[in-house]
Design an enzyme around this catalytic site. Structure first.
Site, PDB file in Angstrom:
ATOM      1  N   SER A 165       0.845  -1.203   0.000  1.00 53.69           N
ATOM      2  CA  SER A 165       0.000   0.000   0.000  1.00 53.69           C
ATOM      3  C   SER A 165       0.876   1.247   0.000  1.00 53.69           C
ATOM      4  CB  SER A 165      -0.951  -0.020   1.181  1.00 53.69           C
ATOM      5  OG  SER A 165      -0.196  -0.108   2.351  1.00 53.69           O
ATOM      6  N   GLU A 222      -2.560  10.844 -10.062  1.00 54.08           N
ATOM      7  CA  GLU A 222      -3.793  10.100 -10.377  1.00 54.08           C
ATOM      8  C   GLU A 222      -4.796  10.220  -9.235  1.00 54.08           C
ATOM      9  OE1 GLU A 222      -2.323   6.100 -10.677  1.00 54.08           O
ATOM     10  OE2 GLU A 222      -0.634   6.718 -11.926  1.00 54.08           O
ATOM     11  N   LYS A 247      -7.109   8.927  -6.363  1.00 55.77           N
ATOM     12  CA  LYS A 247      -7.048   7.695  -5.566  1.00 55.77           C
ATOM     13  C   LYS A 247      -8.471   7.154  -5.462  1.00 55.77           C
ATOM     14  CE  LYS A 247      -5.187   5.788  -1.293  1.00 55.77           C
ATOM     15  NZ  LYS A 247      -6.374   5.105  -0.827  1.00 55.77           N
ATOM     16  N   GLU A 288      -8.267  -0.835  -9.602  1.00 52.69           N
ATOM     17  CA  GLU A 288      -9.316  -0.695  -8.594  1.00 52.69           C
ATOM     18  C   GLU A 288     -10.680  -1.084  -9.157  1.00 52.69           C
ATOM     19  OE1 GLU A 288      -7.725   0.357  -5.961  1.00 52.69           O
ATOM     20  OE2 GLU A 288      -9.207   1.036  -4.503  1.00 52.69           O
ATOM     21  N   LYS A 314       3.156   9.359  -8.290  1.00 50.50           N
ATOM     22  CA  LYS A 314       4.123   8.272  -8.490  1.00 50.50           C
ATOM     23  C   LYS A 314       5.262   8.784  -9.378  1.00 50.50           C
ATOM     24  CE  LYS A 314       0.326   4.978  -8.690  1.00 50.50           C
ATOM     25  NZ  LYS A 314      -0.518   4.195  -9.597  1.00 50.50           N
ATOM     26  N   CYS A 374     -49.816   7.962   5.150  1.00 51.48           N
ATOM     27  CA  CYS A 374     -50.783   8.212   4.088  1.00 51.48           C
ATOM     28  C   CYS A 374     -52.151   8.511   4.713  1.00 51.48           C
ATOM     29  CB  CYS A 374     -50.858   7.019   3.129  1.00 51.48           C
ATOM     30  SG  CYS A 374     -51.716   5.592   3.776  1.00 51.48           S
TER      31      CYS A 374
HETATM   32  S1  IVH Z   1      -0.879   2.488  -6.730  1.00 52.48           S
HETATM   33  C1  IVH Z   1       2.346   0.034  -4.027  1.00 52.48           C
HETATM   34  N1  IVH Z   1      -2.719   4.027  -7.702  1.00 52.48           N
HETATM   35  O1  IVH Z   1      -4.841   2.872  -2.768  1.00 52.48           O
HETATM   36  C2  IVH Z   1       0.924   0.443  -4.103  1.00 52.48           C
HETATM   37  N2  IVH Z   1      -3.234   2.808  -5.739  1.00 52.48           N
HETATM   38  O2  IVH Z   1      -2.762   2.522  -0.263  1.00 52.48           O
HETATM   39  C3  IVH Z   1       0.498   0.695  -5.496  1.00 52.48           C
HETATM   40  N3  IVH Z   1      -5.545   3.113  -4.980  1.00 52.48           N
HETATM   41  O3  IVH Z   1      -4.259  -0.510  -2.188  1.00 52.48           O
HETATM   42  C4  IVH Z   1      -0.868   1.243  -5.554  1.00 52.48           C
HETATM   43  N4  IVH Z   1      -6.174   4.489  -6.556  1.00 52.48           N
HETATM   44  O4  IVH Z   1      -6.313   0.089  -3.562  1.00 52.48           O
HETATM   45  C5  IVH Z   1      -2.409   3.171  -6.722  1.00 52.48           C
HETATM   46  N5  IVH Z   1      -4.262   5.393  -8.739  1.00 52.48           N
HETATM   47  C6  IVH Z   1      -3.953   4.552  -7.775  1.00 52.48           C
HETATM   48  C7  IVH Z   1      -4.875   4.181  -6.783  1.00 52.48           C
HETATM   49  C8  IVH Z   1      -4.473   3.316  -5.764  1.00 52.48           C
HETATM   50  C9  IVH Z   1      -6.569   3.829  -5.486  1.00 52.48           C
HETATM   51  C10 IVH Z   1      -5.647   2.320  -3.747  1.00 52.48           C
HETATM   52  C11 IVH Z   1      -5.213   0.889  -3.907  1.00 52.48           C
HETATM   53  C12 IVH Z   1      -4.109   0.674  -2.923  1.00 52.48           C
HETATM   54  C13 IVH Z   1      -4.257   1.857  -2.011  1.00 52.48           C
HETATM   55  C14 IVH Z   1      -2.862   2.312  -1.606  1.00 52.48           C
END
Ligand code: IVH
Length: 715
Positions: A98, A131, A133, A191, A307, A438
């Protein structure tokens, strides 16, 4: 246990005739089911994985060629033979980790600073993929040779659950990757989510059926995915955004944003708001912009993700314990606020179910003014969840209370807490209404769940008589399986009800008589021909079979099959009507008589009692029976080839539905049971008959194909 199956050369699936394929499909289904049971439940497989895979592949190939053989009972639709409702575990080839969280802008500056120090680039020019989330469930999709082989949830990051069969039902997940030069192994991660609109619609359906209400789209996506029956998942609109990867036998692109475009070329959806940013300022600006857009998006997000774009730099940066150095989630602040609950109003839905709505002192939460909050049901107000668990540590909700509401990810704000210290003196516990709001003030009952326990939803018993439910009831009344009246759609019914021309079903039959006053042909959308056709359709339905009539009354839990069972049981309207009135009065003999009928149990009896115990319903039925002639039900035949026999249907039937087949069997004097025992005379097995076939063999029960069955009954 002996290892079986040095597989002798079997004919190519492409060369099988349909009947041959059907037989083999049944045989393989049985064999696979046995292996699954031994593997998952008994931990004692009797064949090697490779042999098992070969059987599965052949089975899948048959289903691919003859998709009509697939049923919900087919092993291809089952997720392992997982015991106690659990799914098979899958080990991720690369862990699903995560992201660390950033809340303040300083956290983002620190994140970028750390990366700069780590990489020590001469110019510190680092691009980031920014991106949204997505607030859903992360999913890892494994493709081998371009074909989807496994879909697994994140689980604990090392092991997830195998939800392949369910994921296959998602439109956004390609079964086969598009394009050329697809690496042999590709794990696409992303996701699974549900749109806010779909979530609201699903909750409406759940409410109407008295099922679990989901708190937010993420929970409803999770609940929809973790279904043992993939057809349920298929009926729930789930989406998927691809944004990451796991094991890849080759990397098709050198950057995160390049990979996102590659996912698109492979056939995936990716998030359209993704942006390549060149500086920290751009990252912060992205966060602000997306936060502004948040409430207008049709899916929940709880932040943005940054990222490092270059994958070689991601690899250099690596991970610190369970989170990457190259990425971070920049979260949005929780959308909570405190306000006063001014009132509780009861909304009555079109199926008569009650939803208490909290009326709030308007308050801004995350840029939106909130005035209403759903309070779900009586128990929720009392501080009790739908499994009997305590909510808000058992604190109940009272009018005048200061409540904490939250929109974090939720579409409908929830009451997350009650501030007891601020409770006004003398605030009384809320008493849920006992009468419908009613004008008829009909009685309110708490619904029963499918298992016969008291559910948490309350509903009005007024049915046709309750103005809130009238249209839904009238729609059912004229529907194809009830009175089957052409030319009376929802729009027309609504119009007639609004004008006061149709107050209850009997009025439909007097429309023609009253038409010199109503003049339907002058209404927009109607003309002389359509009015003539409508009257023709109504007249042709004055004679109606008893089972259709009972079904048309729209009693709860009395669907077509139950209506048929009641009609067969009583034979005539007079007998049924008299018995129902007695049942409503609690006459024990009448109740016992109804209970003795096949397929009729407590739930139906209570529903019949509630319906005929309501004086408005009694009047409506009486008026209606003056307008129509009800044809007696056919009594089961005493001397057919199957009279007195017990039959069981399993697998899919091609020439009729299972309900139809059962009804036919009963009409001919047989008893249609749902499981095979030594008392069973015939098992009628279609493709995917599964374990019942094995039971039949065990008990020496005669197994018939659908055609053999039809021949036996002379169909
Ligand atoms: S990248 C190494 N990109 O957020 C982790 N995660 O805490 C790579 N999530 O478990 C994850 N949108 O469920 C990534 N654009 C996105 C995301 C995303 C939602 C969630 C995903 C992950 C958690 C990360």
């Amino acid at each position: 246990m002996a290892r079986s199956a040095k597989s002798k050369a079997l004919p190519d699936v492409a060369k099988l005739t349909k009947p041959q394929a059907k037989v083999e499909h049944m045989r393989l289904a049985l064999e696979l089911e046995g292996h699954d049971k031994r593997y998952y439940q008994e931990d004692a497989p009797s064949i090697s994985d490779a042999e098992y895979d070969a059987l599965r592949q052949r089975f899948n190939a048959i289903e691919k060629r003859f998709p009509e053989f697939v049923t919900s009972e087919s092993p291809s639709q089952k997720i392992g033979a997982a015991p106690s409702g659990r799914f098979r575990k899958v080990r991720h080839s690369l862990p699903m980790l995560s992201l660390d969280n950033a809340f303040a802008e300083q956290d983002v500056l620190d994140f970028v600073g750390r990366i700069e120090r780590f990489l020590k680039l001469p110019d510190n020019k680092i691009d980031f993929s920014a991106e949204p989330k997505i607030d859903g469930l992360s999913m890892s999709l494994r493709y081998e040779g371009g074909e989807l082989v496994t879909a697994a949830t994140r689980g604990d990051g090392a092991e997830g659950e195998d939800v392949t069969a369910n994921i296959r039902t998602l439109e956004d997940v390609p079964q086969t990757l598009k394009g050329r030069n697809i690496p042999d192994i590709c794990e696409v991660r992303g996701e699974v989510y549900m749109t806010k609109k779909a979530f609201l619609a699903l909750n409406e359906r759940q409410k109407a059926a008295g099922d679990t209400i989901f708190a937010n789209p993420r929970n409803s996506a999770a609940g929809s995915l973790r279904q043992k029956d993939p057809t349920i998942t298929a009926s729930r609109p789930l989406g998927f955004f691809a944004y990451a990867w796991g094991e890849m036998s080759a990397m098709p692109e050198a950057t995160q944003t390049g990979m996102i475009h590659w996912f698109e070329r492979c056939g995936f959806k990716t998030n359209p708001l993704t942006k390549l940013c060149h500086s920290t300022d751009e990252l912060i600006a992205f966060h602000r912009k997306i936060e502004e857009q948040r409430s207008h998006l049709d899916y929940d997000i709880d932040g943005v993700v940054y990222k490092v774009d270059r994958i070689d730099w991601q690899e250099r940066l690596g991970f610190v314990s369970r989170t990457p150095r190259w990425g971070i989630a920049h979260k949005f602040p929780a959308e909570r606020a405190m306000t006063v609950l001014r009132d509780i109003e009861i909304q009555v839905g079109r199926t008569g179910s009650f939803t208490p709505v909290g009326k709030l002192e308007p308050v801004g939460v995350g840029g939106v003014i909130v005035q209403n909050v759903t309070l779900h049901n009586e128990d929720y107000i009392r501080g009790v969840g739908n499994k009997g668990e305590e909510l808000r540590e058992g604190r109940d909700i009272r009018i005048g209370d200061t409540v904490v509401i939250q929109r974090a990810g939720d579409v409908i704000p929830q009451v997350v807490d009650v501030v007891i210290d601020k409770r006004p003196k003398g605030a009384k516990e809320y008493h849920f209404p006992k009468k419908c709001p009613c004008p008829l003030h009909t009685d309110v009952v708490r619904e029963e769940t499918a298992t016969g326990e008291e559910g948490s939803r309350a509903r009005c018993t007024g049915e046709f008589a309750c103005p809130f439910q009238k249209i839904e009831h009238l729609k059912l009344f004229v529907s194809r399986r009830a009175f089957d009246i052409d030319g009376l759609g929802e729009k027309q019914l609504q119009y007639f009800v609004d004008e006061g021309w149709v107050k209850d079903p009997a009025d439909i039959f007097t429309l023609q008589k009253r038409n010199n006053k109503l003049k339907l042909e002058e209404i927009e959308g109607y003309g002389e021909t359509s009015v003539r056709n409508l009257f023709g359709a109504i007249e042709s339905r004055r004679n109606i079979a008893l089972e259709r009539f009972i079904y048309a009354l729209g009693m709860r839990h009395v669907g077509e099959t139950t209506a048929l069972a009641l009609a067969r049981g009583y034979g005539s309207w007079d007998a049924f009507h008299e018995a129902s009135l007695k049942v409503a009065k609690g006459d024990e003999e009448a109740i016992a008589e109804m209970d003795a009928l096949d397929q009729i149990g407590d739930t139906v009896i209570q529903s019949v009692a509630a319906y005929f115990g309501e004086s408005h319903n009694k009047d409506i039925v009486e008026r209606l029976t003056r307008e129509v002639t009800i044809i007696d039900a056919e009594k089961p035949k005493k001397n057919s080839a199957i009279s007195g026999k017990t039959v069981v249907f399993s697998g899919s039937l091609e020439k009729m539905t299972r309900d139809e087949a059962k009804a036919n069997a009963e009409r001919l004097g047989a008893k249609a049971a749902s499981s095979v025992s030594k008392k069973t005379d015939y098992l009628i097995a279609g493709p995917g008959a599964g374990s019942k076939l094995a039971d039949a063999k065990k008990h020496g029960v005669t197994v018939l194909t659908e055609d053999e069955w039809l021949k036996l009954i002379g169909g």
